[in-house]
Write an enzyme that holds these catalytic residues in place. Structure first.
Site, mmCIF file in Angstrom:
data_model
loop_
_atom_site.group_PDB
_atom_site.id
_atom_site.type_symbol
_atom_site.label_atom_id
_atom_site.label_comp_id
_atom_site.label_asym_id
_atom_site.label_seq_id
_atom_site.Cartn_x
_atom_site.Cartn_y
_atom_site.Cartn_z
ATOM 1 N N PRO A 29 0.765 -1.216 0.004
ATOM 2 C CA PRO A 29 0.064 -0.034 0.009
ATOM 3 C C PRO A 29 0.706 1.120 -0.082
ATOM 4 C CG PRO A 29 -0.625 -1.495 1.926
ATOM 5 C CD PRO A 29 0.631 -1.994 1.119
ATOM 6 N N MET A 30 0.636 2.116 -0.771
ATOM 7 C CA MET A 30 1.361 3.460 -0.934
ATOM 8 C C MET A 30 0.232 4.718 -0.983
ATOM 9 S SD MET A 30 4.926 2.419 -3.264
ATOM 10 C CE MET A 30 3.799 1.389 -4.231
ATOM 11 N N ALA A 31 0.295 5.452 -0.082
ATOM 12 C CA ALA A 31 -0.669 6.626 -0.358
ATOM 13 C C ALA A 31 -0.375 7.418 -1.576
ATOM 14 C CB ALA A 31 -0.421 7.561 0.956
ATOM 15 N N GLN A 102 -6.042 -1.807 3.030
ATOM 16 C CA GLN A 102 -5.116 -1.523 4.491
ATOM 17 C C GLN A 102 -5.723 -0.459 5.075
ATOM 18 O OE1 GLN A 102 -1.411 0.451 4.817
ATOM 19 N NE2 GLN A 102 -0.443 -1.677 4.955
ATOM 20 N N CYS A 133 3.933 2.686 8.763
ATOM 21 C CA CYS A 133 3.991 4.229 8.377
ATOM 22 C C CYS A 133 5.001 4.918 9.075
ATOM 23 C CB CYS A 133 2.766 4.779 8.359
ATOM 24 S SG CYS A 133 2.738 6.454 7.488
ATOM 25 N N GLY A 236 11.415 -4.421 1.431
ATOM 26 C CA GLY A 236 12.619 -3.359 1.543
ATOM 27 C C GLY A 236 13.652 -3.685 0.397
ATOM 28 N N ASP A 237 13.836 -2.741 -0.443
ATOM 29 C CA ASP A 237 14.866 -2.865 -1.349
ATOM 30 C C ASP A 237 14.702 -3.789 -2.585
ATOM 31 O OD1 ASP A 237 16.006 -0.810 -0.085
ATOM 32 O OD2 ASP A 237 17.626 -1.842 0.848
ATOM 33 N N GLY A 259 7.051 -2.174 -2.899
ATOM 34 C CA GLY A 259 6.683 -0.878 -2.780
ATOM 35 C C GLY A 259 7.441 -0.239 -3.764
ATOM 36 N N ARG A 260 8.352 0.650 -3.500
ATOM 37 C CA ARG A 260 8.712 1.754 -4.477
ATOM 38 C C ARG A 260 9.502 1.043 -5.639
ATOM 39 N NH1 ARG A 260 13.364 4.275 -1.208
ATOM 40 N NH2 ARG A 260 13.197 2.137 -0.073
#
Length: 403
Positions: A29-31, A102, A133, A236-237, A259-260
């Site tokens: 989930p990413m705002a 979420q 968060c 992560g990463d 995510g990113r």
């Protein structure tokens, strides 16, 4: 196209309640990012489409595959009060299954009401709780990655959520802790198991790291050993499908949360299917193919928002991510970042050298937020006693979604 590396000898099996997640991949989930249009793109690439009517996927991939695509973070107070924006964010396309949402909350009673609302009104098939968060407006009120430090409060929220959810699976996403001196993930993991949480996702950073530095994959391995009763997902990463395979190999985790790494790269989910299943090749789209996805993304946003201009304006933040590694030029990037119609976006994109090949290594690596935070914003006296939950602010339940 690039050749796949050696794949895993055994494909991890991930189940979230009654839902089999294969490959074991979850969209984080990413705002402001993982709204319905972006989830649509990611899901289409995972399923081998990655296209709309008459549009081709970047690599022509075919086949089937699904992960779990989670909504933006929804605040429980906003949901219970039926905030108009929140009710739009929790809407899922008919093709989305299972529907994953979420929730963020700090008050057990409000969290319970929100979860019960989702269960009784059939708003989703899976509920994830946000305890990861690191944004100051969240942590300074005791929420997000600050909350697991208060063990009794964490337990109360999880208990209320699992009870209210009925047959719906409840999972949680968290960080290692507030900082290196206040790690919480092992205690939080044990509490989650005891309260009936179905799975845990761990971002291998503390709140103090924010998105800087390197994710601690060893912590993911330690959590997996600490709570063998339920699936543990690593986060992560993960910038490429190879990173996802390496995380599973090195940590023994049951799946990965991306995510990113998918910012401007929705086709990464197609790569992840190929990597975990050991079939096909990785996408290596030309700039022309990337441009087609950009226009489709902006169009989907406009349809979702009910306004083409709003959709294109919302899309602006994605431009740099999609173009990372390509030779574009600062002036053209600026022009693309101020477009306000699909026609203008398409026109500007067609001024580029669209025959540029995929920039390979130049396209990988960090995207989105990459800075550290240092000191974490917390309520006064928050770290004095992990058993004292009186420091939670009466207005800690934010009235709008996001974060």
């Amino acid at each position: 196209m690039t050749t796949l590396p050696t794949t895993l000898s055994t494909l991890p099996t991930l189940s979230v309640g009654p839902h089999s997640v294969r490959p074991p991949v979850v969209l984080a989930p990413m705002a402001g990012i993982t709204n319905a249009p972006f989830r649509t793109l990611c899901r289409e690439f995972a399923e081998g489409a990655g296209r709309g009517s008459g549009e081709s996927a970047p690599d022509g991939r075919s086949g089937a595959g699904k992960g779990l695509f989670v909504s933006e973070m929804i605040t429980t107070r906003a949901l219970v009060e039926r905030n108009e924006k929140t009710m739009q964010l929790i809407h899922f396309d008919k093709a989305e299954t299972p529907r994953s949402v979420q929730l963020y909350g700090v008050d057990p009673a409000t969290v319970g009401k929100a979860v019960r609302m989702i269960a009784e009104e059939d708003l989703a098939d899976h509920i994830d709780l946000n305890f990861g968060c690191p944004v100051p407006k969240v942590t300074r009120k005791g929420g997000g990655s600050a909350l697991p430090y208060k063990r009794p409060l964490l337990r109360s929220i999880l208990r209320e959520a699992v009870t209210a959810a009925g047959d719906l699976p409840v999972t949680m996403k968290m960080r290692k802790g507030i900082d290196d001196d206040h790690l919480t993930y092992l205690d939080a993991g044990r509490i989650a198991v005891e309260e009936g949480v179905t799975a845990i996702a761990l971002h291998g950073r503390t709140a103090a790291q924010h998105y800087g530095g390197t994710a601690d994959w060893d912590a993911i391995a330690r959590l997996k050993e600490h709570v063998p009763e339920i699936p543990v997902l690593g986060n992560g990463d993960i910038w490429s499908a190879d990173d996802a395979l390496r995380m599973v190999r090195e940590t023994g985790c049951d799946g990965v949360v991306v995510g990113r790494g998918c910012l401007g790269r929705p086709w990464l989910f197609g790569d992840l299917v190929a990597a975990f299943e050991g079939t096909g090749t990785y996408a290596a789209p030309t700039l022309r193919e990337v441009a087609a996805v950009m226009v489709r993304h902006a169009r989907l946003l406009g349809e979702w928002l009910g306004d083409e201009a709003r959709g294109v304006i919302d899309f602006r933040k994605h431009v740099a991510w999609y173009l990372k590694g390509f030779s574009v030029g600062s002036e053209m990037r600026r022009r693309l970042a101020v477009t306000s119609s699909l026609a203008e976006l398409d026109e500007q994109l067609h001024r580029l050298d669209l025959d540029q090949p995929w920039p390979a290594a130049g396209a990988d690596g960090p995207r989105g937020r990459t800075s550290g935070q240092g000191r974490v914003a917390l309520p006064d006296g928050w770290l004095d006693d992990p058993e004292d939950c009186s420091g939670v602010s009466v207005d800690a339940e934010l009235d709008t979604s996001g974060g």
